[in-house]
Design an enzyme around this catalytic site. Structure first.
Site, PDB file in Angstrom:
ATOM      1  N   GLU A 127      35.134  28.918  60.100  1.00  0.00           N
ATOM      2  CA  GLU A 127      36.529  29.335  60.234  1.00  0.00           C
ATOM      3  C   GLU A 127      36.620  30.455  61.251  1.00  0.00           C
ATOM      4  O   GLU A 127      35.600  30.960  61.739  1.00  0.00           O
ATOM      5  CB  GLU A 127      37.076  29.792  58.879  1.00  0.00           C
ATOM      6  CG  GLU A 127      37.156  28.664  57.868  1.00  0.00           C
ATOM      7  CD  GLU A 127      37.950  29.067  56.627  1.00  0.00           C
ATOM      8  OE1 GLU A 127      39.096  29.489  56.752  1.00  0.00           O
ATOM      9  OE2 GLU A 127      37.390  28.964  55.532  1.00  0.00           O
ATOM     10  N   HIS A 243      49.152  34.489  58.132  1.00  0.00           N
ATOM     11  CA  HIS A 243      48.357  33.301  58.463  1.00  0.00           C
ATOM     12  C   HIS A 243      49.029  32.601  59.630  1.00  0.00           C
ATOM     13  O   HIS A 243      50.233  32.353  59.610  1.00  0.00           O
ATOM     14  CB  HIS A 243      48.247  32.355  57.264  1.00  0.00           C
ATOM     15  CG  HIS A 243      47.126  31.387  57.426  1.00  0.00           C
ATOM     16  ND1 HIS A 243      47.171  30.357  58.335  1.00  0.00           N
ATOM     17  CD2 HIS A 243      45.913  31.323  56.842  1.00  0.00           C
ATOM     18  CE1 HIS A 243      46.021  29.688  58.288  1.00  0.00           C
ATOM     19  NE2 HIS A 243      45.247  30.254  57.388  1.00  0.00           N
ATOM     20  N   ARG A 292      42.326  35.992  62.843  1.00  0.00           N
ATOM     21  CA  ARG A 292      43.714  35.611  62.535  1.00  0.00           C
ATOM     22  C   ARG A 292      44.772  36.487  63.190  1.00  0.00           C
ATOM     23  O   ARG A 292      45.819  35.990  63.596  1.00  0.00           O
ATOM     24  CB  ARG A 292      43.919  35.666  61.028  1.00  0.00           C
ATOM     25  CG  ARG A 292      43.313  34.477  60.388  1.00  0.00           C
ATOM     26  CD  ARG A 292      43.583  34.436  58.936  1.00  0.00           C
ATOM     27  NE  ARG A 292      42.788  33.323  58.435  1.00  0.00           N
ATOM     28  CZ  ARG A 292      42.560  33.064  57.172  1.00  0.00           C
ATOM     29  NH1 ARG A 292      43.076  33.848  56.252  1.00  0.00           N
ATOM     30  NH2 ARG A 292      41.843  32.043  56.815  1.00  0.00           N
ATOM     31  N   HIS A 351      50.367  36.383  54.303  1.00  0.00           N
ATOM     32  CA  HIS A 351      49.308  35.626  53.643  1.00  0.00           C
ATOM     33  C   HIS A 351      48.406  36.472  52.756  1.00  0.00           C
ATOM     34  O   HIS A 351      48.133  36.113  51.617  1.00  0.00           O
ATOM     35  CB  HIS A 351      48.478  34.948  54.731  1.00  0.00           C
ATOM     36  CG  HIS A 351      47.373  34.082  54.223  1.00  0.00           C
ATOM     37  ND1 HIS A 351      47.597  33.050  53.335  1.00  0.00           N
ATOM     38  CD2 HIS A 351      46.036  34.075  54.491  1.00  0.00           C
ATOM     39  CE1 HIS A 351      46.437  32.448  53.066  1.00  0.00           C
ATOM     40  NE2 HIS A 351      45.486  33.066  53.735  1.00  0.00           N
ATOM     41  N   ARG A 386      41.214  40.859  57.435  1.00  0.00           N
ATOM     42  CA  ARG A 386      40.199  40.155  56.641  1.00  0.00           C
ATOM     43  C   ARG A 386      39.575  39.007  57.430  1.00  0.00           C
ATOM     44  O   ARG A 386      40.290  38.219  58.059  1.00  0.00           O
ATOM     45  CB  ARG A 386      40.864  39.587  55.382  1.00  0.00           C
ATOM     46  CG  ARG A 386      39.963  38.660  54.602  1.00  0.00           C
ATOM     47  CD  ARG A 386      40.739  37.945  53.526  1.00  0.00           C
ATOM     48  NE  ARG A 386      41.700  37.018  54.075  1.00  0.00           N
ATOM     49  CZ  ARG A 386      41.929  35.785  53.603  1.00  0.00           C
ATOM     50  NH1 ARG A 386      41.260  35.349  52.563  1.00  0.00           N
ATOM     51  NH2 ARG A 386      42.826  35.004  54.140  1.00  0.00           N
TER      52      ARG A 386
HETATM   53  C1  LIG Z   1      47.489  29.422  50.314  1.00  0.00           C
HETATM   54  C2  LIG Z   1      46.306  30.341  50.228  1.00  0.00           C
HETATM   55  C3  LIG Z   1      45.084  29.946  50.754  1.00  0.00           C
HETATM   56  C4  LIG Z   1      43.978  30.792  50.659  1.00  0.00           C
HETATM   57  N1  LIG Z   1      42.766  30.343  51.114  1.00  0.00           N
HETATM   58  C5  LIG Z   1      41.669  31.121  50.922  1.00  0.00           C
HETATM   59  C6  LIG Z   1      40.366  30.643  51.253  1.00  0.00           C
HETATM   60  O1  LIG Z   1      40.200  29.528  51.711  1.00  0.00           O
HETATM   61  N2  LIG Z   1      39.314  31.470  51.046  1.00  0.00           N
HETATM   62  C7  LIG Z   1      39.433  32.729  50.534  1.00  0.00           C
HETATM   63  O2  LIG Z   1      38.434  33.442  50.373  1.00  0.00           O
HETATM   64  N3  LIG Z   1      40.668  33.198  50.198  1.00  0.00           N
HETATM   65  C8  LIG Z   1      41.767  32.428  50.358  1.00  0.00           C
HETATM   66  N4  LIG Z   1      42.990  32.897  50.000  1.00  0.00           N
HETATM   67  C9  LIG Z   1      43.083  34.234  49.394  1.00  0.00           C
HETATM   68  C10 LIG Z   1      42.566  34.182  47.960  1.00  0.00           C
HETATM   69  O3  LIG Z   1      43.013  33.001  47.350  1.00  0.00           O
HETATM   70  C11 LIG Z   1      43.071  35.378  47.158  1.00  0.00           C
HETATM   71  O4  LIG Z   1      42.845  36.566  47.848  1.00  0.00           O
HETATM   72  C12 LIG Z   1      42.348  35.459  45.821  1.00  0.00           C
HETATM   73  O5  LIG Z   1      42.396  34.219  45.160  1.00  0.00           O
HETATM   74  C13 LIG Z   1      42.994  36.536  44.957  1.00  0.00           C
HETATM   75  O6  LIG Z   1      42.424  36.463  43.693  1.00  0.00           O
HETATM   76  P1  LIG Z   1      42.775  37.561  42.614  1.00  0.00           P
HETATM   77  O7  LIG Z   1      41.918  37.270  41.435  1.00  0.00           O
HETATM   78  O8  LIG Z   1      42.673  38.897  43.224  1.00  0.00           O
HETATM   79  O9  LIG Z   1      44.323  37.332  42.277  1.00  0.00           O
HETATM   80  P2  LIG Z   1      45.198  36.045  41.929  1.00  0.00           P
HETATM   81  O10 LIG Z   1      44.406  34.793  41.939  1.00  0.00           O
HETATM   82  O11 LIG Z   1      46.394  36.096  42.791  1.00  0.00           O
HETATM   83  O12 LIG Z   1      45.625  36.312  40.422  1.00  0.00           O
HETATM   84  C14 LIG Z   1      46.535  37.332  40.102  1.00  0.00           C
HETATM   85  C15 LIG Z   1      46.750  37.330  38.611  1.00  0.00           C
HETATM   86  O13 LIG Z   1      47.413  38.526  38.214  1.00  0.00           O
HETATM   87  C16 LIG Z   1      48.431  38.204  37.280  1.00  0.00           C
HETATM   88  N5  LIG Z   1      49.402  39.307  37.297  1.00  0.00           N
HETATM   89  C17 LIG Z   1      49.993  39.900  38.367  1.00  0.00           C
HETATM   90  N6  LIG Z   1      50.796  40.900  37.962  1.00  0.00           N
HETATM   91  C18 LIG Z   1      50.710  40.958  36.610  1.00  0.00           C
HETATM   92  C19 LIG Z   1      51.317  41.773  35.610  1.00  0.00           C
HETATM   93  N7  LIG Z   1      52.211  42.744  35.890  1.00  0.00           N
HETATM   94  N8  LIG Z   1      50.998  41.547  34.306  1.00  0.00           N
HETATM   95  C20 LIG Z   1      50.132  40.547  33.960  1.00  0.00           C
HETATM   96  N9  LIG Z   1      49.543  39.748  34.873  1.00  0.00           N
HETATM   97  C21 LIG Z   1      49.824  39.954  36.179  1.00  0.00           C
HETATM   98  C22 LIG Z   1      48.951  36.867  37.766  1.00  0.00           C
HETATM   99  O14 LIG Z   1      49.672  36.189  36.778  1.00  0.00           O
HETATM  100  C23 LIG Z   1      47.621  36.182  38.094  1.00  0.00           C
HETATM  101  O15 LIG Z   1      47.021  35.700  36.903  1.00  0.00           O
HETATM  102  C24 LIG Z   1      44.110  32.068  50.075  1.00  0.00           C
HETATM  103  C25 LIG Z   1      45.335  32.470  49.555  1.00  0.00           C
HETATM  104  C26 LIG Z   1      46.430  31.610  49.623  1.00  0.00           C
HETATM  105  C27 LIG Z   1      47.730  32.058  49.047  1.00  0.00           C
END
Ligand SMILES: Cc1cc2nc3c(=O)[nH]c(=O)nc-3n(C[C@H](O)[C@H](O)[C@H](O)COP(=O)(O)OP(=O)(O)OC[C@H]3O[C@@H](n4cnc5c(N)ncnc54)[C@H](O)[C@@H]3O)c2cc1C
Length: 540
Positions: A127, A243, A292, A351, A386
């Site tokens: 990528e 993105h 990016r 993004h 990133r």
């Molecule tokens: C379309 C897309 C494509 C992507 N592609 C890639 C990729 O190919 N490779 C890569 O490395 N990254 C990618 N990313 C980025 C990556 O997916 C995210 O950075 C990562 O998944 C974030 O994980 P997380 O556990 O931090 O949060 P998330 O998976 O966003 O989870 C957040 C959690 O917090 C909870 N929450 C939030 N606020 C509260 C609250 N007040 N009370 C209770 N619960 C709450 C939500 O309900 C959820 O369960 C992509 C992102 C997107 C949107």
């Protein structure tokens, strides 16, 4: 209070970071409780497409190494990564992937995806910003869905309690300001208290600050607001990665927009303007696979020059497109486009949040008992931009390390077990969401200026109303409002252009003044202030 619950560790968030932490906490013998304000799979994790960047010593490109992955990450971060944090997090990547596979995650094999020829080995793609093929993926372009599925199954299989539809409203502090738990509300908006000496914020991103984003509805920056109000610092919020290739829809695009993963360019697709000319020619040595921020800025420039709102991504030369990229193919078909025979119209959208709650590589923040991991955290891995596919890896590594840190801190008696009594929902400033999103898209997107951002800040000030946080919508709107102001403050402070932060009034990078991360905090009356000199970043 209508209900209460307790644990050693309260994990807020059920994405890659939160669920990995929960599994590791259970392994360490902690009582862990996990909450999500929505369903268990509602976060950014399930939407991730391209994959996970990792150098695994037993399967790697000739010439690739951990050192090269570190180098690419530092290059993408344009002088603002914390080199030691980068090394530590990336070095733990191979083991984290091993654990994830042991928990049940299945990645694509080379024989099936055809990226290299070694049967049985995991397929690896490339990528933007990566010198080598080191991004592993699942289900073609459905990596996040597989990661989410496997982690949810492991957590459920392990009997770890998960409260869905429970929204954390405010962090509670006891003796000496140490964390004592959180005020939350259930699906019927009934308040309750979650008692815990340690809280891990794994609340994901902030894409919903903008009118068009790749992030789902839950990405409303709640963790940033919760941390600020609890006394923690935030940094690098000005670095919002846009993105470059999000499926373009005519008219005003609103809400979550489908992504066209960078891996499509990794496998040969090229960006063309509406006249059919290559967009990235002569812009960067890595061409269509430049970092990016460079690609987004080039697309925005070329679209403006040609008077169009988008450019095209020509993927017609990729054999077996529908099988290799089933998610992208389905989104295109839904929009009436056949990517196998016609170019895909694409534009940039918000993004990824490179900054967030200041924390170390073990998730510790400046507040005793408060930890952060995943997209909400600012560990110094991403700096000003990133590197693609480093974020799932960060969630896996730092999520796991944070759980181990909690176990250690509890064992050493560093956390407080003070109890909290009756708590009323607090009241905070709230701006109507549509206005906030339009204002941020207009003035805090890819081209920013002091005039625009001052105007945005004034619009938010003029239109904010103090409301008690009695519904999830009010909690989210208050989070967006505080985070928007913090992001604007950080972006106005940084009088230069670097990484994802592009200013039209300060187009140059100013290493002398700004090779550092400014930390913002809230003072006792709720005003944002710049907390000192910030974190100076040194060369690798
Ligand atoms: C379309 C897309 C494509 C992507 N592609 C890639 C990729 O190919 N490779 C890569 O490395 N990254 C990618 N990313 C980025 C990556 O997916 C995210 O950075 C990562 O998944 C974030 O994980 P997380 O556990 O931090 O949060 P998330 O998976 O966003 O989870 C957040 C959690 O917090 C909870 N929450 C939030 N606020 C509260 C609250 N007040 N009370 C209770 N619960 C709450 C939500 O309900 C959820 O369960 C992509 C992102 C997107 C949107």
């Amino acid at each position: 209070m209508t209900w209460e619950a307790g644990a050693d560790l309260l994990v807020v968030g059920t994405g890659v970071a939160g669920l990995t932490a929960a599994l590791r906490a259970r392994e360490a013998g902690l009582r862990v409780l996990v909450v999500s304000k929505d369903s268990v799979s509602a976060g950014n994790t399930g939407w991730a497409q391209g994959g996970i960047a990792v150098v695994r010593p037993d399967e790697l490109d000739p010439g690739d190494s951990l050192h090269k992955h570190v180098e690419d990450t530092l290059t993408a971060g344009v002088g603002l990564c914390a080199p030691e944090a980068v090394r530590e997090i990336l070095a733990d990547g191979a083991e984290a992937i091993g654990r994830l596979r042991a928990a049940g995650a299945e990645f694509d094999r080379a024989a099936r995806a055809g990226s290299d020829a070694v049967g049985g080995a995991l397929a690896r793609t490339r990528e933007g910003g990566h010198q080598a093929f080191r991004v592993i993926h699942a289900g073609g372009d459905a990596t996040g869905a597989e990661v989410q599925r496997a982690l949810v199954a492991a957590v459920r299989g392990g009997g770890i309690p998960v409260l869905e539809e429970h929204c954390v409203v405010e962090l509670l502090r006891g003796e000496g300001g140490a964390i004592a738990g959180a005020l939350a509300m259930d699906s019927r908006s009934r308040p309750g208290v979650l008692h815990a000496p340690a809280v891990l914020l794994a609340t994901g991103g902030l894409g919903q600050l903008y009118a068009a984003t790749t992030n789902p509805e839950v990405s409303t920056a709640d963790g940033v607001a919760l941390a600020l109000r609890a006394g923690a610092g935030v940094a690098d919020l000005e670095f919002v990665q846009f993105h470059p290739t999000v499926l373009y829809a005519a008219g005003e695009a609103r809400g979550r927009r489908p992504l066209v993963t960078e891996a499509v360019r990794g496998e040969g697709a090229v960006l063309l303007d509406v006249r059919g000319d290559r967009v990235m020619d002569g812009v960067h040595p890595l061409g269509d696979l430049a970092p990016r921020d460079v690609v987004s800025a080039a697309i925005t420039r070329r679209a403006a020059e040609t008077g169009a709102e988008h450019v095209f991504l020509d993927a017609t030369g990729i054999p077996g497109f529908a099988e290799r990229f089933p998610t992208v193919h389905a989104s295109c078909r839904e929009a009436g486009i056949d990517p196998r025979s016609e170019p895909i119209p694409v534009a940039s959208a918000a993004h990824y949040s490179c900054g967030g709650v200041v924390s170390d590589v073990d998730g510790r923040t400046a507040v005793t008992g408060l930890y952060a991991a995943g997209e909400v955290a600012c560990t110094g891995l991403h700096g000003a931009n990133r590197l693609a596919s480093n974020s799932l890896l960060e969630g896996l590594v730092v999520g796991g390390r944070a759980a181990s840190a909690v176990a250690k801190d509890l064992g050493r008696g560093l956390l407080s077990r003070s109890s909290v009594g009756e708590v009323e929902p607090p009241a905070f400033a709230v701006v109507e969401r549509d206005l906030l999103q339009r204002t941020m898209s207009r003035h805090a997107g890819i081209g920013r200026s002091e005039d625009g951002m001052a105007e945005a800040s004034a619009v938010l000030d003029r239109n904010s109303v103090v409301r008690p946080l009695r519904t999830r919508q009010a909690v989210e709107d208050a989070s967006l409002t505080l985070t928007a102001q913090a992001l604007l403050a950080a972006a106005r402070l940084r009088e230069e252009s670097r990484g994802c932060h592009r200013r039209t009034d300060f187009p140059e990078t100013d290493d002398l003044r700004w090779r550092r991360s400014a930390v913002l905090r809230l003072d006792a009356s709720g005003w944002l202030f710049h907390a000192g000199t910030g974190i100076a970043r040194t060369a690798a």
